[in-house]
Design a protein around this motif. Structure first.
Motif, PDB file in Angstrom:
ATOM      1  N   UNK A  97      22.565  -5.678 -23.190  1.00 40.35           N
ATOM      2  CA  UNK A  97      22.982  -6.981 -23.709  1.00 40.35           C
ATOM      3  C   UNK A  97      24.491  -7.162 -23.588  1.00 40.35           C
ATOM      4  N   UNK A  98      25.240  -6.098 -23.825  1.00 40.19           N
ATOM      5  CA  UNK A  98      26.694  -6.174 -23.708  1.00 40.19           C
ATOM      6  C   UNK A  98      27.108  -6.477 -22.278  1.00 40.19           C
ATOM      7  N   UNK A  99      26.453  -5.837 -21.319  1.00 39.63           N
ATOM      8  CA  UNK A  99      26.789  -6.084 -19.904  1.00 39.63           C
ATOM      9  C   UNK A  99      26.546  -7.546 -19.548  1.00 39.63           C
ATOM     10  N   UNK A 100      25.419  -8.090 -19.968  1.00 45.01           N
ATOM     11  CA  UNK A 100      25.117  -9.502 -19.699  1.00 45.01           C
ATOM     12  C   UNK A 100      26.136 -10.396 -20.404  1.00 45.01           C
ATOM     13  N   UNK A 101      26.480 -10.068 -21.641  1.00 46.74           N
ATOM     14  CA  UNK A 101      27.413 -10.872 -22.405  1.00 46.74           C
ATOM     15  C   UNK A 101      28.809 -10.900 -21.826  1.00 46.74           C
ATOM     16  N   UNK A 102      29.197  -9.835 -21.140  1.00 42.55           N
ATOM     17  CA  UNK A 102      30.540  -9.750 -20.565  1.00 42.55           C
ATOM     18  C   UNK A 102      30.604 -10.377 -19.170  1.00 42.55           C
ATOM     19  N   UNK A 103      29.610 -10.128 -18.357  1.00 39.56           N
ATOM     20  CA  UNK A 103      29.746 -10.384 -16.917  1.00 39.56           C
ATOM     21  C   UNK A 103      29.176 -11.701 -16.413  1.00 39.56           C
ATOM     22  N   UNK A 104      28.315 -12.362 -17.149  1.00 38.91           N
ATOM     23  CA  UNK A 104      27.739 -13.609 -16.666  1.00 38.91           C
ATOM     24  C   UNK A 104      28.432 -14.814 -17.295  1.00 38.91           C
ATOM     25  N   UNK A 105      28.576 -15.862 -16.521  1.00 42.68           N
ATOM     26  CA  UNK A 105      29.160 -17.113 -17.009  1.00 42.68           C
ATOM     27  C   UNK A 105      28.064 -18.170 -17.028  1.00 42.68           C
ATOM     28  N   UNK A 106      27.530 -18.415 -18.200  1.00 42.82           N
ATOM     29  CA  UNK A 106      26.398 -19.323 -18.334  1.00 42.82           C
ATOM     30  C   UNK A 106      26.581 -20.187 -19.576  1.00 42.82           C
ATOM     31  N   UNK A 107      25.892 -21.315 -19.653  1.00 42.71           N
ATOM     32  CA  UNK A 107      25.912 -22.106 -20.897  1.00 42.71           C
ATOM     33  C   UNK A 107      25.346 -21.285 -22.052  1.00 42.71           C
ATOM     34  N   UNK A 108      25.778 -21.593 -23.274  1.00 47.70           N
ATOM     35  CA  UNK A 108      25.387 -20.791 -24.433  1.00 47.70           C
ATOM     36  C   UNK A 108      23.882 -20.758 -24.646  1.00 47.70           C
ATOM     37  N   UNK A 109      23.208 -21.894 -24.343  1.00 49.43           N
ATOM     38  CA  UNK A 109      21.771 -21.940 -24.595  1.00 49.43           C
ATOM     39  C   UNK A 109      20.978 -21.122 -23.579  1.00 49.43           C
ATOM     40  N   UNK A 110      21.646 -20.618 -22.554  1.00 50.82           N
ATOM     41  CA  UNK A 110      21.017 -19.691 -21.606  1.00 50.82           C
ATOM     42  C   UNK A 110      21.573 -18.284 -21.788  1.00 50.82           C
ATOM     43  N   UNK A 111      22.887 -18.204 -21.986  1.00 50.40           N
ATOM     44  CA  UNK A 111      23.567 -16.914 -21.989  1.00 50.40           C
ATOM     45  C   UNK A 111      23.085 -16.002 -23.117  1.00 50.40           C
ATOM     46  N   UNK A 112      23.131 -16.482 -24.350  1.00 50.12           N
ATOM     47  CA  UNK A 112      22.742 -15.644 -25.481  1.00 50.12           C
ATOM     48  C   UNK A 112      21.267 -15.241 -25.429  1.00 50.12           C
ATOM     49  N   UNK A 180      27.504 -15.042 -27.913  1.00 47.14           N
ATOM     50  CA  UNK A 180      27.528 -14.621 -29.314  1.00 47.14           C
ATOM     51  C   UNK A 180      26.259 -15.044 -30.039  1.00 47.14           C
ATOM     52  N   UNK A 181      25.724 -14.118 -30.834  1.00 47.25           N
ATOM     53  CA  UNK A 181      24.506 -14.409 -31.600  1.00 47.25           C
ATOM     54  C   UNK A 181      24.824 -14.743 -33.053  1.00 47.25           C
ATOM     55  N   UNK A 182      26.093 -14.950 -33.375  1.00 43.48           N
ATOM     56  CA  UNK A 182      26.479 -15.272 -34.746  1.00 43.48           C
ATOM     57  C   UNK A 182      25.979 -16.659 -35.133  1.00 43.48           C
ATOM     58  N   UNK A 183      25.669 -16.819 -36.411  1.00 36.04           N
ATOM     59  CA  UNK A 183      25.353 -18.140 -36.955  1.00 36.04           C
ATOM     60  C   UNK A 183      26.649 -18.660 -37.569  1.00 36.04           C
ATOM     61  N   UNK A 184      27.410 -19.436 -36.794  1.00 32.58           N
ATOM     62  CA  UNK A 184      28.792 -19.758 -37.146  1.00 32.58           C
ATOM     63  C   UNK A 184      28.925 -20.431 -38.505  1.00 32.58           C
ATOM     64  N   UNK A 185      28.061 -21.399 -38.804  1.00 27.57           N
ATOM     65  CA  UNK A 185      28.198 -22.115 -40.071  1.00 27.57           C
ATOM     66  C   UNK A 185      27.896 -21.200 -41.256  1.00 27.57           C
ATOM     67  N   UNK A 186      26.973 -20.233 -41.031  1.00 24.41           N
ATOM     68  CA  UNK A 186      26.643 -19.306 -42.105  1.00 24.41           C
ATOM     69  C   UNK A 186      27.733 -18.250 -42.264  1.00 24.41           C
TER      70      UNK A 186
END
Length: 360
Positions: A97-112, A180-186
């Protein structure tokens, strides 16, 4: 006595509750013998968990990976397998998951979602190795998964130090914000506690666990193959295939836990000086939950809250960490030894039966 006998009407309810109380009592006695005030210690523990919104959020964050790893252990166990490799599968999920999170450039609704799915698949494939070895070569899964734990550990450190390293530091580059998988408002509501979507997914996985094992034909075959492989084979079931499937499903749950730990908590991955321990703690959580997916949620909450609250016992009540682990171990011990709890409750149930006879 009559009140107690009415409350504890089912084994699935009274055994864990009484086991927890007995474990806490044993812990209190140990603290008292060691010269520490158990009331102050338990008060400090509760204050650490519920004393602020930040601490409560962090306690929930501590619970989340334990639910994932507890489910992973329990699923394999329900299929007659002892998956000691949940730790390695958790680490593999983190790494992928870290490798995907670092190396791909995608919209958030696809990337996470993609990073989470890849983490789950990585954990499933890692566990599948042990499943294949058992199914095809008869290699005991306990031995193979323990070995795979260490392979995953050293491979993950190699990936951090060499492939994904942040120059000059002992960690990877930061994952991109779109992963990021954080729930920002929470997070904002809970004073920057590291709460994330993994908590929601872990609870959903409990329902999936239940549905797959008890509401599908495949789940019946997995349980039958684990309970009696010879009878399952005679009935025409693919026992070897069930072994691999069960291990992969188990590893997938662990991999999801690792993915969310990376994407939602740390936002990167550091060099590990030791195994994180979530996979091994998952064995205890599974035991606390009776290998039941919904029981594991409560087992994870108990174990996670005790673990997080133990820092309050240590800093505010000066209770040594060794005694804190005795408290946790005592709770697990009494949950595991159902016979002791039943023996302890015999007088209450005897009184209840006598009252029913008199009423009749």
């Amino acid at each position: 006595m009559q009140v107690l006998s009415k409350i504890f009407t089912k084994q699935s309810t009274y055994v864990p509750l009484v086991a927890i109380v007995l474990g806490l009592l044993v812990g209190a006695i140990v603290m008292w013998l060691g010269g520490y005030d158990p009331i102050v210690a338990y008060g400090a523990m509760l204050d650490k968990i519920f004393g602020s919104t930040y601490d409560f959020g962090e306690a929930i964050r501590q619970v989340t990976p334990l639910i994932f790893t507890g489910l992973a252990v329990a699923f394999a166990f329900r299929a007659g397998l002892f998956n000691i490799g949940v730790e390695g599968q958790f680490i593999t999920g983190m790494t992928a998951a870290t490798w995907i999170g670092i190396n791909l450039n995608l919209p958030w609704f696809i990337h996470m979602p993609l990073a989470v799915i890849v983490g789950g698949i990585a954990g499933a494939l890692w566990a599948g190795i042990a499943g294949w070895l058992k199914a095809s070569r008869g290699v005991n899964e306990v031995i193979s998964t323990i070995m795979l734990n260490w392979i995953a550990y050293y491979f993950a450190n190699f990936m951090v130090r060499v492939v994904m390293v942040e120059p000059g530091q002992n960690r990877t580059k930061d994952i991109q914000g779109t992963a990021s998988a954080s729930i920002d408002w929470l997070v904002t509501l809970m004073d920057n506690a590291r709460v994330h979507w993994g908590t929601v997914v872990a609870i959903l996985c409990s329902f999936v666990f239940y549905y797959v094992l008890w509401k599908t034909r495949q789940g019946y075959e997995l349980r039958a193959s684990g309970f009696n492989p010879d009878a399952a084979h005679y009935a025409g079931m693919n026992v070897k295939g069930s072994i691999v499937k069960a291990m992969m499903f188990s590893g997938g749950l662990a991999g999801l836990g690792g993915a969310f730990e990376s994407l939602g908590v740390f936002k990167s991955m550091a060099v590990m000086n030791a195994l994180p321990g979530y996979g091994f703690d998952g064995i205890a959580v599974s035991l606390l939950g009776g290998n039941n997916p919904f029981g594991i949620i409560f087992g994870g909450i108990l174990f996670g809250f005790l673990s997080y609250g133990s820092t309050g016992m240590s800093f505010e009540a000066d209770v040594p960490n060794e005694i804190i682990r005795i408290v946790i171990g005592a709770v697990i011990f009494f949950v595991a030894i159902h016979g002791i709890v039943k023996w302890f409750l015999k007088p209450f149930f005897r009184k209840r039966r006598e009252d029913k006879k008199e009423a009749a």
